[in-house]
Design an enzyme around this catalytic site. Structure first.
Site, PDB file in Angstrom:
ATOM      1  N   ASP A   1       0.854  -1.182   0.000  1.00  0.00           N
ATOM      2  CA  ASP A   1       0.000   0.000   0.000  1.00  0.00           C
ATOM      3  C   ASP A   1       0.891   1.233   0.000  1.00  0.00           C
ATOM      4  O   ASP A   1       2.099   1.158   0.196  1.00  0.00           O
ATOM      5  CB  ASP A   1      -1.041  -0.026   1.114  1.00  0.00           C
ATOM      6  CG  ASP A   1      -0.422  -0.138   2.485  1.00  0.00           C
ATOM      7  OD1 ASP A   1       0.790   0.113   2.607  1.00  0.00           O
ATOM      8  OD2 ASP A   1      -1.145  -0.461   3.434  1.00  0.00           O
TER       9      ASP A   1
ATOM     10  N   ASP B   1      -7.341  -7.804   2.448  1.00  0.00           N
ATOM     11  CA  ASP B   1      -6.210  -7.919   3.370  1.00  0.00           C
ATOM     12  C   ASP B   1      -6.623  -7.361   4.703  1.00  0.00           C
ATOM     13  O   ASP B   1      -7.530  -6.518   4.758  1.00  0.00           O
ATOM     14  CB  ASP B   1      -5.000  -7.110   2.858  1.00  0.00           C
ATOM     15  CG  ASP B   1      -5.174  -5.622   3.154  1.00  0.00           C
ATOM     16  OD1 ASP B   1      -4.746  -5.176   4.242  1.00  0.00           O
ATOM     17  OD2 ASP B   1      -5.752  -4.896   2.319  1.00  0.00           O
TER      18      ASP B   1
ATOM     19  N   CYS C   1     -11.173 -27.602  11.059  1.00  0.00           N
ATOM     20  CA  CYS C   1      -9.981 -26.921  10.533  1.00  0.00           C
ATOM     21  C   CYS C   1      -8.918 -27.890  10.024  1.00  0.00           C
ATOM     22  O   CYS C   1      -8.653 -28.926  10.622  1.00  0.00           O
ATOM     23  CB  CYS C   1      -9.385 -26.017  11.601  1.00  0.00           C
ATOM     24  SG  CYS C   1      -8.044 -25.009  10.957  1.00  0.00           S
TER      25      CYS C   1
ATOM     26  N   CYS D   1      -5.693 -26.695   9.346  1.00  0.00           N
ATOM     27  CA  CYS D   1      -4.417 -25.971   9.444  1.00  0.00           C
ATOM     28  C   CYS D   1      -3.375 -26.867  10.130  1.00  0.00           C
ATOM     29  O   CYS D   1      -3.735 -27.850  10.784  1.00  0.00           O
ATOM     30  CB  CYS D   1      -4.598 -24.662  10.215  1.00  0.00           C
ATOM     31  SG  CYS D   1      -4.524 -24.849  12.010  1.00  0.00           S
TER      32      CYS D   1
ATOM     33  N   CYS E   1      -4.112 -27.489  13.937  1.00  0.00           N
ATOM     34  CA  CYS E   1      -5.206 -28.423  14.225  1.00  0.00           C
ATOM     35  C   CYS E   1      -4.834 -29.841  13.784  1.00  0.00           C
ATOM     36  O   CYS E   1      -5.179 -30.811  14.467  1.00  0.00           O
ATOM     37  CB  CYS E   1      -6.491 -27.966  13.555  1.00  0.00           C
ATOM     38  SG  CYS E   1      -7.146 -26.456  14.320  1.00  0.00           S
TER      39      CYS E   1
ATOM     40  N   HIS F   1      -3.495 -20.858  12.482  1.00  0.00           N
ATOM     41  CA  HIS F   1      -4.902 -21.269  12.500  1.00  0.00           C
ATOM     42  C   HIS F   1      -5.818 -20.164  11.958  1.00  0.00           C
ATOM     43  O   HIS F   1      -6.643 -20.414  11.074  1.00  0.00           O
ATOM     44  CB  HIS F   1      -5.322 -21.653  13.924  1.00  0.00           C
ATOM     45  CG  HIS F   1      -6.790 -21.902  14.029  1.00  0.00           C
ATOM     46  ND1 HIS F   1      -7.361 -23.118  13.732  1.00  0.00           N
ATOM     47  CD2 HIS F   1      -7.811 -21.069  14.367  1.00  0.00           C
ATOM     48  CE1 HIS F   1      -8.679 -23.032  13.879  1.00  0.00           C
ATOM     49  NE2 HIS F   1      -8.975 -21.804  14.271  1.00  0.00           N
TER      50      HIS F   1
HETATM   51 ZN   LIG Z   1      -6.685 -24.814  12.758  1.00  0.00          ZN
END
Ligand SMILES: [Zn+2]
Length: 410
Positions: free
Chosen positions: A101, A304, A340, A342, A345, A376
């Site tokens: 930016d 964003d 999840c 990720c 997790c 996460h």
């Molecule tokens: Zn997660």
């Protein structure tokens, strides 16, 4: 310089629309950049100073992040060093698509005291402004400001912002604009918008002189302001949508402003109805799930926000059934979010385990928490945009939206 100005093509940057949301402005697409493709809608992870806090480039790839946004203002004193390293992608080790930016928001928020947040309360915004010591002064030339870190006088205008951004060398840059606050009235917005449009032309002109300096073609988005007024929003979208310098137009558009939540969809619709459909649009600074749905429906392609990582550091964890605060989950054996995928997790961390790391007096354990929680939350928002994209491709955007929002907000 003449040769560069004569070369209007931007073969390294393009946008393809793959599928539209029936009856709306939204679409799924692909942005091609010199450092790779971005499948849209997409969330760009914020690495203000060329680095996402507590996440390595490897972590970013492991959560399927597609692009990183850094900040022209915070990196301005490092820009020569970044250019020397071949630009932001290689300097950061991320090596993927990047955006910067203009720095305008940061220098101007020194003056207005307003964060780029969806403020629910107009009154609160007004009060905040009054109480903030003004460190920035806007003129037609640009913004004079006092650097809050070293107390020195500094200046950024459109030309300075373009020179800085072209040295940093992100794939996508933002034109220098004047952000108005929720407290500014119509007349002030008219004057500010006139400045933003003049600065847009100066940004484009300066960008064309520098955009190839790092050996690849850097792109520039024009930024739309205009507060909450339909005539201003529509007129500036028409002006910037058609603006050219030496035959070159903006490569895309940034949708800017301090929005009241209830105005967001309307304002984006006014802008997007006037802007060229074939250009990509970035909604600046928002990542709440409902804002992403509204933004997508109204034609925004990328988003964003610092919130996913910042909120993670403050114990706020995103789940399909709404956000939770880990403070309340001492010794809890529950998964962070049963849905999840990720790395945190998948490794089986529970709410109780994460809370213990967060509250640990050991700095290294705390930092481990910041990493695990950031991965996460970022994955949550990245996955949301992936699912939205898929729902558009399948012609089921509205069904997916309604189900997701019902689960998330209850
Ligand atoms: Zn997660």
């Amino acid at each position: 310089m003449v040769a560069k100005l004569a070369d209007n093509s931007n073969s390294q940057f393009s946008f393809e629309i793959k599928k539209k949301v029936g009856g709306a402005l939204g679409r799924a697409g692909v942005i091609h950049t010199p450092h790779g493709d971005i499948l849209t809608p997409a969330f760009m992870v914020v690495g203000t100073k060329a680095e996402v806090k507590f996440m390595t480039p490897e972590d970013l790839r492991s959560v399927n992040a597609q692009a990183m946004l850094s900040n022209g203002y915070h990196l301005r004193k490092k820009s020569a060093e970044i250019a020397e390293a071949g630009g932001l992608a290689s300097y950061s080790g991320w090596n993927g698509p990047t955006l910067t930016d203009s720095g305008g928001f940061q220098v101007m928020s020194l003056g207005s005291g307003l964060g780029k947040v969806v403020s629910m309360e107009r009154k609160k915004a007004v009060t905040n402004t009054a109480h903030k010591e003004r460190l920035a002064k806007v003129s037609d030339k640009g913004v004079d400001f006092i650097d809050p870190f070293d107390g020195e006088l500094d200046f950024i205008g459109p030309e300075e912002s373009m020179e800085i951004q072209c040295k940093i060398g992100a794939d996508i840059h933002m034109a220098f604009d004047e952000l108005t606050s929720l407290a500014d009235d119509y007349d002030y917005n008219v004057a500010a918008l006139k400045r933003t449009e003049e600065w847009a032309a100066r940004s484009l002109s300066s960008h064309l002189m520098h955009r190839d300096e790092l050996g690849y073609r850097q792109s520039l988005y024009g930024v739309l302001q205009g507060g909450r007024w339909e005539d201003l929003r529509r007129s500036t979208a028409r002006v910037l949508g058609k603006m050219t310098v030496g035959g070159t137009a903006f490569d895309g558009f940034g949708l800017g402003g301090a929005f009241l939540k209830e105005d967001l969809g309307e304002i984006l619709r006014w802008c997007d109805e006037e802007l060229p459909e074939e250009k990509p649009k970035h909604l600046l600074g928002l990542s709440r799930p409902d804002d992403i749905f509204v933004g997508t429906e109204m034609g925004a392609d990328t988003f964003d926000c610092v919130a996913p990582t910042r909120e993670a550091r403050h114990g706020k964890i995103y789940t399909a059934h709404g956000d939770i605060n880990l403070r309340k989950f001492m010794d809890s054996p529950e998964a962070l979010d049963a849905y999840c995928d990720c790395p945190t997790c998948k490794a089986g961390y529970t709410r109780g385990q994460l809370r213990a790391l967060w509250k640990s007096g050991d700095v290294q354990l705390k930092q481990k928490y910041y990493n695990l929680a950031s991965m996460h939350n970022v994955r949550f928002i990245v996955r949301l945009t992936e699912q939205i994209r898929q729902s558009i491709m399948d012609g089921k955007f509205y069904q997916f939206r309604d189900t997701f929002l019902k689960n998330y907000y209850g």
